[in-house]
Design a protein around this motif. Structure first.
Motif, PDB file in Angstrom:
ATOM      1  N   PHE A 257      -0.283   5.658   1.942  1.00 53.01           N
ATOM      2  CA  PHE A 257       0.362   4.695   2.843  1.00 53.01           C
ATOM      3  C   PHE A 257       1.717   4.259   2.290  1.00 53.01           C
ATOM      4  CE2 PHE A 257       0.658   0.107   4.298  1.00 53.01           C
ATOM      5  CZ  PHE A 257       1.077   0.419   5.587  1.00 53.01           C
ATOM      6  N   TRP A 258       1.882   4.296   0.962  1.00 53.11           N
ATOM      7  CA  TRP A 258       3.178   3.942   0.379  1.00 53.11           C
ATOM      8  C   TRP A 258       4.298   4.792   0.969  1.00 53.11           C
ATOM      9  CZ3 TRP A 258       3.004   2.828  -5.589  1.00 53.11           C
ATOM     10  CH2 TRP A 258       1.936   1.962  -5.870  1.00 53.11           C
ATOM     11  N   THR A 259       4.016   6.074   1.189  1.00 57.25           N
ATOM     12  CA  THR A 259       5.070   6.957   1.707  1.00 57.25           C
ATOM     13  C   THR A 259       5.456   6.569   3.135  1.00 57.25           C
ATOM     14  OG1 THR A 259       3.493   8.614   2.523  1.00 57.25           O
ATOM     15  CG2 THR A 259       4.254   8.840   0.243  1.00 57.25           C
ATOM     16  N   GLU A 260       4.511   6.032   3.889  1.00 59.63           N
ATOM     17  CA  GLU A 260       4.811   5.596   5.259  1.00 59.63           C
ATOM     18  C   GLU A 260       5.732   4.378   5.266  1.00 59.63           C
ATOM     19  OE1 GLU A 260       1.378   5.215   7.804  1.00 59.63           O
ATOM     20  OE2 GLU A 260       0.256   6.668   6.593  1.00 59.63           O
ATOM     21  N   LEU A 261       5.819   3.701   4.134  1.00 57.43           N
ATOM     22  CA  LEU A 261       6.679   2.516   4.035  1.00 57.43           C
ATOM     23  C   LEU A 261       8.082   2.882   3.535  1.00 57.43           C
ATOM     24  CD1 LEU A 261       4.058   0.073   2.486  1.00 57.43           C
ATOM     25  CD2 LEU A 261       4.796   0.195   4.871  1.00 57.43           C
TER      26      LEU A 261
ATOM     27  N   ASN B 125       8.725   5.396   0.929  1.00 59.65           N
ATOM     28  CA  ASN B 125       8.764   5.700  -0.504  1.00 59.65           C
ATOM     29  C   ASN B 125       8.542   7.189  -0.760  1.00 59.65           C
ATOM     30  OD1 ASN B 125       9.112   2.941  -1.322  1.00 59.65           O
ATOM     31  ND2 ASN B 125       6.966   2.607  -0.794  1.00 59.65           N
ATOM     32  N   SER B 126       9.610   7.936  -0.619  1.00 56.89           N
ATOM     33  CA  SER B 126       9.558   9.372  -0.863  1.00 56.89           C
ATOM     34  C   SER B 126       9.276   9.636  -2.345  1.00 56.89           C
ATOM     35  CB  SER B 126      10.886  10.017  -0.463  1.00 56.89           C
ATOM     36  OG  SER B 126      10.905  11.389  -0.769  1.00 56.89           O
ATOM     37  N   GLY B 127       8.422  10.627  -2.618  1.00 56.79           N
ATOM     38  CA  GLY B 127       8.140  10.996  -4.000  1.00 56.79           C
ATOM     39  C   GLY B 127       7.032  10.195  -4.643  1.00 56.79           C
ATOM     40  N   TRP B 128       6.391   9.312  -3.882  1.00 59.54           N
ATOM     41  CA  TRP B 128       5.266   8.558  -4.425  1.00 59.54           C
ATOM     42  C   TRP B 128       3.978   9.105  -3.786  1.00 59.54           C
ATOM     43  CZ3 TRP B 128       5.552   4.730  -8.260  1.00 59.54           C
ATOM     44  CH2 TRP B 128       6.847   4.452  -8.698  1.00 59.54           C
ATOM     45  N   GLY B 129       3.076   8.298  -3.301  1.00 60.45           N
ATOM     46  CA  GLY B 129       1.850   8.807  -2.703  1.00 60.45           C
ATOM     47  C   GLY B 129       0.817   9.211  -3.738  1.00 60.45           C
ATOM     48  N   PHE B 130      -0.339   9.684  -3.248  1.00 61.34           N
ATOM     49  CA  PHE B 130      -1.491   9.919  -4.125  1.00 61.34           C
ATOM     50  C   PHE B 130      -1.224  10.987  -5.182  1.00 61.34           C
ATOM     51  CE2 PHE B 130      -5.339  12.367  -5.133  1.00 61.34           C
ATOM     52  CZ  PHE B 130      -6.049  11.375  -5.795  1.00 61.34           C
ATOM     53  N   GLU B 131      -0.653  12.104  -4.812  1.00 60.27           N
ATOM     54  CA  GLU B 131      -0.481  13.196  -5.778  1.00 60.27           C
ATOM     55  C   GLU B 131       0.390  12.763  -6.949  1.00 60.27           C
ATOM     56  OE1 GLU B 131       0.696  16.917  -4.176  1.00 60.27           O
ATOM     57  OE2 GLU B 131      -0.964  17.029  -2.739  1.00 60.27           O
ATOM     58  N   ALA B 132       1.503  12.116  -6.662  1.00 64.32           N
ATOM     59  CA  ALA B 132       2.399  11.664  -7.735  1.00 64.32           C
ATOM     60  C   ALA B 132       1.723  10.616  -8.601  1.00 64.32           C
ATOM     61  CB  ALA B 132       3.694  11.115  -7.136  1.00 64.32           C
ATOM     62  N   MET B 133       1.037   9.670  -7.966  1.00 66.79           N
ATOM     63  CA  MET B 133       0.393   8.608  -8.733  1.00 66.79           C
ATOM     64  C   MET B 133      -0.803   9.125  -9.521  1.00 66.79           C
ATOM     65  SD  MET B 133       1.872   5.659  -8.662  1.00 66.79           S
ATOM     66  CE  MET B 133       0.601   4.422  -8.880  1.00 66.79           C
ATOM     67  N   ASP B 134      -1.516  10.101  -8.970  1.00 69.66           N
ATOM     68  CA  ASP B 134      -2.647  10.682  -9.693  1.00 69.66           C
ATOM     69  C   ASP B 134      -2.172  11.336 -10.993  1.00 69.66           C
ATOM     70  OD1 ASP B 134      -5.423  11.559  -9.966  1.00 69.66           O
ATOM     71  OD2 ASP B 134      -4.662  13.566  -9.534  1.00 69.66           O
ATOM     72  N   ARG B 135      -1.082  12.092 -10.925  1.00 69.84           N
ATOM     73  CA  ARG B 135      -0.528  12.703 -12.139  1.00 69.84           C
ATOM     74  C   ARG B 135      -0.116  11.642 -13.138  1.00 69.84           C
ATOM     75  NH1 ARG B 135       2.064  16.036  -8.312  1.00 69.84           N
ATOM     76  NH2 ARG B 135       3.984  14.812  -8.513  1.00 69.84           N
ATOM     77  N   ALA B 136       0.512  10.572 -12.645  1.00 68.95           N
ATOM     78  CA  ALA B 136       1.015   9.524 -13.534  1.00 68.95           C
ATOM     79  C   ALA B 136      -0.120   8.761 -14.204  1.00 68.95           C
ATOM     80  CB  ALA B 136       1.914   8.567 -12.744  1.00 68.95           C
TER      81      ALA B 136
ATOM     82  N   ILE C  59       6.240  -4.396  -7.522  1.00 70.90           N
ATOM     83  CA  ILE C  59       6.809  -3.417  -6.582  1.00 70.90           C
ATOM     84  C   ILE C  59       5.730  -2.750  -5.737  1.00 70.90           C
ATOM     85  CG2 ILE C  59       8.751  -3.001  -8.144  1.00 70.90           C
ATOM     86  CD1 ILE C  59       6.516  -0.093  -7.538  1.00 70.90           C
ATOM     87  N   ILE C  60       4.456  -2.922  -6.097  1.00 67.21           N
ATOM     88  CA  ILE C  60       3.364  -2.290  -5.351  1.00 67.21           C
ATOM     89  C   ILE C  60       3.350  -2.867  -3.936  1.00 67.21           C
ATOM     90  CG2 ILE C  60       0.862  -1.996  -5.226  1.00 67.21           C
ATOM     91  CD1 ILE C  60       0.836  -2.178  -8.316  1.00 67.21           C
TER      92      ILE C  60
ATOM     93  N   HIS D  73       5.188   6.918 -13.731  1.00 67.01           N
ATOM     94  CA  HIS D  73       6.011   7.601 -12.722  1.00 67.01           C
ATOM     95  C   HIS D  73       7.406   6.965 -12.656  1.00 67.01           C
ATOM     96  CE1 HIS D  73       6.814  10.219  -9.407  1.00 67.01           C
ATOM     97  NE2 HIS D  73       6.880   9.250  -8.504  1.00 67.01           N
ATOM     98  N   GLY D  74       7.434   5.636 -12.777  1.00 59.85           N
ATOM     99  CA  GLY D  74       8.722   4.953 -12.766  1.00 59.85           C
ATOM    100  C   GLY D  74       9.603   5.372 -13.927  1.00 59.85           C
ATOM    101  N   ALA D  75       9.025   5.542 -15.108  1.00 54.00           N
ATOM    102  CA  ALA D  75       9.801   5.973 -16.275  1.00 54.00           C
ATOM    103  C   ALA D  75      10.413   7.344 -16.040  1.00 54.00           C
ATOM    104  CB  ALA D  75       8.913   5.982 -17.516  1.00 54.00           C
TER     105      ALA D  75
END
Length: 596
Positions: A107-111, A113-124, A567-568, A586-588
């Motif tokens: 849902f973050w990407t719908e707001l 936020n390109s480059g975030w979402g589950f896949e990016a956060m899961d890796r982080a 920022i969440i 991910h932010g770093a």
């Protein structure tokens, strides 16, 4: 290296701030400074020993922010725990580490936020942790934060009981990291399995790298505001550094050659922005503060979890944690023995053993869903709580709430299983009932009300205190929230408690929630709010009402970012600790790739 000028100045040495500092200082060419208002308390036994974390609340290691929330019994106090120590809230929290769901993070990407979402956060999040399963299993991952399960006899027996009980519903144990969290999850705690001590950003991220010559950490150093260079008409302001009071009481300016990164937390990050002139123009002008960037959404969008629950009496011959909680000598001695053996137990782990998410469609019948659909129609297009909202955000938010409530895979609520008494419907929250008990907590994953936090004074004397702020964050649950929680509470009693083998461990008990109206009234009287707050410097598009963009840059500023729980943009489905680590990791990476 002590200096009055660094490449990167990080405001706040908490959960996110120390992660970002450790990652950015991997580049020996970057001089990084961390300014933390609290002290290094990593050797404090109350910090190190898991069972003692409750003693840290409202003490010197907690900012001690407070508000109230209305209930049927009048206004109740609302404690907003926020760590004031090196390590921030990771030094005082309750240990449970559980990533959020895929639907929540996507849902973050719908707001915007390109480059975030589950896949990016899961890796982080996975980058941040090492997961230790039961003894004899191979750890997963190699991250700094250590995660463990509780292997003591009492706790492990209850995990087994609930896995077997929920199997009667066709549910199998699921991986907390799976994204789709339908079924029982054995909770992981942030505890080092070797030392049996808290694993947090100070000992996991900072201690291994503190000898780096390009990393400076200054404790008891309170930042008051951002200092901007002289602003030329038509150009965006540039952060030149920060005004800080050090532990000797002297004020100074610490300059940033490249960037300032605010990581001061959900309440202090918007405070620093507003004191610096970044916020709603009319609010700042009333306080005599020159407005540098006009953004009325600074400090808005405060979100939190609310919860209720049901307590069940357990047979006298079945072990729970009640005797330990009541500090009975024999139980304390047994717990000390378990802790010394390295198995955890009530001293070495949290007492929240399992969680389970279940869709609303599993919890209630057709009539219940009709009630919820009607309440959804009534809240459509409306804001609940004190926070402002743009039309675009309101549409997205209401759509997200509706999907959560009607999805056959997502879940608007979470059950948490605790093998002891919880004082839900008694006047004294410190009361501990005699006998043995088991609590099923029902937590609402996404309550409707959204609040706000703002400064109400321009005086910098408040910067190191919990004063000078207006915290409009305590709410009565909305009618929709009451209905959802009531359905979960009723289901806990009517269905979960009837499952075997759990049902065989209960003492005789009359059901309290035969009618849904009984559950509604109970929830209205016995709902509280957690320490899971997020959102006050939300990462969203400007159309949605964001404060930072998807590179964490503050809108309207060239080289000022925020990277912490503030920022969440929408509260996670679980407690936010795992998500904050993901945001920081991910932010770093984003900051490294986009440094000015």
């Amino acid at each position: 290296m002590l200096s009055n000028e660094y490449d990167i100045v990080i405001v706040g040495g908490g959960t996110a701030g120390l992660v970002v500092a450790a990652r950015l200082s991997e580049d020996p060419g970057l001089q990084v400074a961390v300014l933390e208002s609290g002290e290094d308390n990593s050797s404090n036994p109350n910090v190190q020993t898991p069972s003692l974390y409750g003693s840290l609340r409202n003490g010197p290691l907690d900012w001690g922010f407070n508000s109230t929330y209305p209930s049927l019994h009048g206004d109740r106090p609302l404690s907003l725990a926020a760590g004031r120590a090196l390590g921030g809230s990771s030094a005082i929290n309750g240990f449970v580490f559980q990533p959020s769901s895929k639907s929540n993070l996507d849902f973050w990407t719908e707001l915007g936020n390109s480059g975030w979402g589950f896949e990016a956060m899961d890796r982080a999040v996975r980058k941040a942790v090492t997961i230790h399963g039961p003894s004899g299993t191979t750890p997963r991952g190699s991250g700094p934060i250590q995660l463990v399960v509780n292997e003591s006899k009492v706790e492990a027996s209850w995990v087994k009981t609930w896995n077997e009980s929920l199997a009667q519903l066709g549910q199998s144990p699921c991986d907390a990291f799976a994204g789709s969290q339908h079924g029982p999850i054995t909770n992981l705690d942030t505890v080092d399995p070797v030392s049996n001590k808290r694993s947090f950003t100070t000992n996991a991220y900072l201690d291994p790298v503190c000898s780096r010559s390009n990393l400076t950490v200054l404790t008891r150093s309170t930042v008051h505001k951002i200092i901007f260079r002289e602003i030329n008409p038509g150009t965006e302001p540039i952060a030149d550094g920060v005004q800080v009071t050090s532990k000797d009481g002297k004020q100074s300016i610490i300059k940033a050659r490249k960037e300032v990164i605010i990581a001061a937390g959900v309440i202090n990050s918007p405070r620093i922005l507003e004191l610096s002139g970044v916020g709603g123009r009319s609010r700042l002008q009333k306080l005599g503060i020159d407005c540098i960037v006009d953004n009325p959404h600074v400090g808005e969008n405060f979100q939190n979890h609310c919860f209720s629950g049901v307590v069940f009496p357990i047979r006298d011959d079945i072990d729970t944690l009640d005797a330990f909680i009541r500090k009975e000598p024999s139980a304390v001695a047994a717990a000390e023995k378990t802790y010394a053996s390295g198995k955890g137990g009530p001293i070495g782990r949290s007492s929240t053993l399992l969680s389970a998410q279940m869709p609303m469609t599993d919890i209630t019948d057709k009539n219940g869903m009709n009630e919820i659909q009607q309440l959804l129609k009534e809240v459509a297009g409306k804001s609940t709580g004190s926070s402002i909202a743009t039309p675009a955000f309101r549409r997205a938010w209401n759509s997200y709430i509706e999907k959560n409530l009607t999805s056959q895979t997502g879940s608007p609520g979470r059950f948490m299983f605790i093998p002891c008494y919880s004082p839900f419907d008694v006047a004294d929250p410190s009361y501990r009932a005699p006998g043995n008990h088991f609590t099923i907590v029902t937590m609402l994953s996404t309550p409707l009300p959204r609040g706000c936090v703002h400064i109400n004074s321009s005086s910098l004397e408040h910067s190191d205190k919990n004063t000078g702020m207006m915290l409009n964050v305590g709410f009565s649950p909305s009618p929709l929230d009451v209905e959802v929680l009531a359905r979960y509470v009723q289901y806990a009693e009517k269905s979960l408690a009837q499952l075997q083998p759990f049902a065989s461990l209960l003492k005789p008990r009359e059901n309290r929630f035969t009618h849904i109206e009984d559950a509604r009234e109970y929830v209205k009287a016995n709902t509280a709010w957690t320490h899971h707050f997020v959102g006050t410097c939300a990462m969203m598009s400007q159309e949605m009402g964001g404060v930072v963009d998807d590179k964490l840059r503050v809108y309207g500023c060239v080289n000022l970012r925020v990277c912490d729980a503030s920022i969440i943009p929408v509260v996670p489905t679980s407690n936010p600790q795992a998500v904050v680590y993901g945001v920081a990791e991910h932010g770093a990476d984003i900051i490294k790739a986009t440094l000015v």
